[in-house]
Design a protein around this motif. Structure first.
Motif, PDB file in Angstrom:
ATOM      1  N   GLU A  82       0.824  -1.211   0.000  1.00  6.17           N
ATOM      2  CA  GLU A  82       0.000   0.000   0.000  1.00  6.17           C
ATOM      3  C   GLU A  82       0.857   1.261   0.000  1.00  6.17           C
ATOM      4  OE1 GLU A  82      -3.401   0.249   2.567  1.00  6.17           O
ATOM      5  OE2 GLU A  82      -3.452  -1.937   2.752  1.00  6.17           O
ATOM      6  N   LEU A  83       2.098   1.147   0.464  1.00  5.81           N
ATOM      7  CA  LEU A  83       2.965   2.321   0.518  1.00  5.81           C
ATOM      8  C   LEU A  83       3.385   2.808  -0.862  1.00  5.81           C
ATOM      9  CD1 LEU A  83       5.265   1.428   3.548  1.00  5.81           C
ATOM     10  CD2 LEU A  83       3.194   2.830   3.526  1.00  5.81           C
ATOM     11  N   HIS A  84       3.291   1.948  -1.878  1.00  3.45           N
ATOM     12  CA  HIS A  84       3.657   2.374  -3.233  1.00  3.45           C
ATOM     13  C   HIS A  84       2.724   3.474  -3.719  1.00  3.45           C
ATOM     14  CE1 HIS A  84       6.786  -0.559  -3.631  1.00  3.45           C
ATOM     15  NE2 HIS A  84       5.963  -1.542  -3.346  1.00  3.45           N
ATOM     16  N   GLY A  85       1.450   3.349  -3.438  1.00  3.18           N
ATOM     17  CA  GLY A  85       0.485   4.354  -3.870  1.00  3.18           C
ATOM     18  C   GLY A  85       0.224   5.444  -2.842  1.00  3.18           C
ATOM     19  N   THR A  86       0.472   5.127  -1.570  1.00  2.00           N
ATOM     20  CA  THR A  86       0.193   6.087  -0.494  1.00  2.00           C
ATOM     21  C   THR A  86       1.340   6.093   0.525  1.00  2.00           C
ATOM     22  OG1 THR A  86      -1.142   4.396   0.600  1.00  2.00           O
ATOM     23  CG2 THR A  86      -2.340   6.049  -0.681  1.00  2.00           C
ATOM     24  N   PRO A  87       2.524   6.577   0.109  1.00  6.38           N
ATOM     25  CA  PRO A  87       3.672   6.573   1.016  1.00  6.38           C
ATOM     26  C   PRO A  87       3.459   7.431   2.266  1.00  6.38           C
ATOM     27  CG  PRO A  87       4.146   7.896  -0.922  1.00  6.38           C
ATOM     28  CD  PRO A  87       2.833   7.188  -1.181  1.00  6.38           C
ATOM     29  N   GLU A  88       2.526   8.376   2.187  1.00  3.78           N
ATOM     30  CA  GLU A  88       2.251   9.230   3.344  1.00  3.78           C
ATOM     31  C   GLU A  88       1.667   8.459   4.530  1.00  3.78           C
ATOM     32  OE1 GLU A  88      -1.336   9.420   0.592  1.00  3.78           O
ATOM     33  OE2 GLU A  88       0.827   9.537   0.301  1.00  3.78           O
ATOM     34  N   MET A  89       1.292   7.196   4.330  1.00  2.00           N
ATOM     35  CA  MET A  89       0.834   6.366   5.447  1.00  2.00           C
ATOM     36  C   MET A  89       1.919   6.257   6.513  1.00  2.00           C
ATOM     37  SD  MET A  89      -1.191   3.365   3.357  1.00  2.00           S
ATOM     38  CE  MET A  89      -1.221   2.238   4.719  1.00  2.00           C
ATOM     39  N   VAL A  90       3.193   6.320   6.096  1.00  2.00           N
ATOM     40  CA  VAL A  90       4.293   6.269   7.068  1.00  2.00           C
ATOM     41  C   VAL A  90       4.234   7.496   7.973  1.00  2.00           C
ATOM     42  CG1 VAL A  90       6.794   6.243   7.361  1.00  2.00           C
ATOM     43  CG2 VAL A  90       5.749   4.868   5.564  1.00  2.00           C
ATOM     44  N   ASN A  91       3.918   8.657   7.404  1.00  2.67           N
ATOM     45  CA  ASN A  91       3.774   9.870   8.207  1.00  2.67           C
ATOM     46  C   ASN A  91       2.537   9.815   9.089  1.00  2.67           C
ATOM     47  OD1 ASN A  91       4.923  11.388   5.357  1.00  2.67           O
ATOM     48  ND2 ASN A  91       5.998  11.765   7.261  1.00  2.67           N
ATOM     49  N   ASP A  92       1.433   9.338   8.521  1.00  2.58           N
ATOM     50  CA  ASP A  92       0.154   9.366   9.216  1.00  2.58           C
ATOM     51  C   ASP A  92       0.067   8.348  10.347  1.00  2.58           C
ATOM     52  OD1 ASP A  92      -0.594  11.312   7.403  1.00  2.58           O
ATOM     53  OD2 ASP A  92      -1.705   9.920   6.114  1.00  2.58           O
ATOM     54  N   ASP A  93       0.673   7.176  10.163  1.00  4.64           N
ATOM     55  CA  ASP A  93       0.494   6.096  11.138  1.00  4.64           C
ATOM     56  C   ASP A  93       1.723   5.178  11.134  1.00  4.64           C
ATOM     57  OD1 ASP A  93      -0.708   4.473  13.005  1.00  4.64           O
ATOM     58  OD2 ASP A  93      -2.142   3.581  11.600  1.00  4.64           O
ATOM     59  N   PRO A  94       2.892   5.682  11.617  1.00  2.00           N
ATOM     60  CA  PRO A  94       4.137   4.921  11.472  1.00  2.00           C
ATOM     61  C   PRO A  94       4.151   3.578  12.204  1.00  2.00           C
ATOM     62  CG  PRO A  94       4.464   6.792  12.936  1.00  2.00           C
ATOM     63  CD  PRO A  94       3.102   6.938  12.324  1.00  2.00           C
ATOM     64  N   TYR A  95       3.313   3.400  13.222  1.00  5.48           N
ATOM     65  CA  TYR A  95       3.362   2.165  14.012  1.00  5.48           C
ATOM     66  C   TYR A  95       2.270   1.155  13.658  1.00  5.48           C
ATOM     67  CZ  TYR A  95       6.698   4.765  16.802  1.00  5.48           C
ATOM     68  OH  TYR A  95       7.793   5.499  17.210  1.00  5.48           O
ATOM     69  N   ASP A  96       1.374   1.508  12.766  1.00  4.66           N
ATOM     70  CA  ASP A  96       0.338   0.560  12.363  1.00  4.66           C
ATOM     71  C   ASP A  96       0.292   0.431  10.846  1.00  4.66           C
ATOM     72  OD1 ASP A  96      -0.780  -0.596  14.752  1.00  4.66           O
ATOM     73  OD2 ASP A  96      -1.622   1.367  15.212  1.00  4.66           O
ATOM     74  N   SER A  97      -0.540   1.206  10.175  1.00 12.10           N
ATOM     75  CA  SER A  97      -0.697   1.035   8.728  1.00 12.10           C
ATOM     76  C   SER A  97       0.547   1.435   7.936  1.00 12.10           C
ATOM     77  CB  SER A  97      -1.914   1.813   8.221  1.00 12.10           C
ATOM     78  OG  SER A  97      -1.761   3.198   8.461  1.00 12.10           O
ATOM     79  N   GLY A  98       1.482   2.176   8.561  1.00 10.26           N
ATOM     80  CA  GLY A  98       2.696   2.599   7.873  1.00 10.26           C
ATOM     81  C   GLY A  98       3.882   1.662   8.018  1.00 10.26           C
TER      82      GLY A  98
END
Length: 128
Positions: A82-98
């Motif tokens: 999922e990070l390929h299309g939405t890398p900002e998930m790492v910023n938004d939720d680094p300990y779960d969805s990121g």
């Protein structure tokens, strides 16, 4: 700064959540804040072998690229596609969805070389 107690931390600002013989790896809240808006995440392929402290990918933000160094050794079993299309998930939720990758650990003793949340927080304070 969020540092969940159940995780182990590397000095390169990655975390490991242990589930049996598997380790889920991601970057810390501190790291994502320092990088800023993440635009690209480059990760290994399923089946790749990671060696502790070796580079296994990178995270690109608007002004910088940061290498990712494996906190533990193991075989990559899952990659957070999922990070390929939405890398900002790492910023938004680094300990779960990121999260970045899941590995089958080859040497669980390596976890003893990582920091607890308290030690990691002290490490951040000492280096600020």
């Amino acid at each position: 700064m969020d540092c969940p107690e159940e995780l182990k931390y590397s000095k390169e600002h990655l975390w490991v959540r242990v589930e049996g013989n598997r380790g889920i790896i991601g970057i810390t809240d501190y790291a994502q804040q320092e990088l800023g808006s993440i635009t690209v995440v480059d990760l290994p392929d399923v089946g790749d072998e990671l060696e502790q402290d070796d580079s296994f990918g990178s995270v690109e933000a608007r002004k910088t690229v940061a290498e990712l160094y494996a906190p533990i050794s193991g075989t990559v079993k899952e990659v957070n596609s999922e990070l390929h299309g939405t890398p900002e998930m790492v910023n938004d939720d680094p300990y779960d969805s990121g999260w970045l990758v899941v590995v089958d650990m080859t040497d669980p003793e390596e976890l003893n070389l990582l920091m607890t949340a308290d030690v990691y927080e002290d490490h951040l304070a000492d280096n600020s």
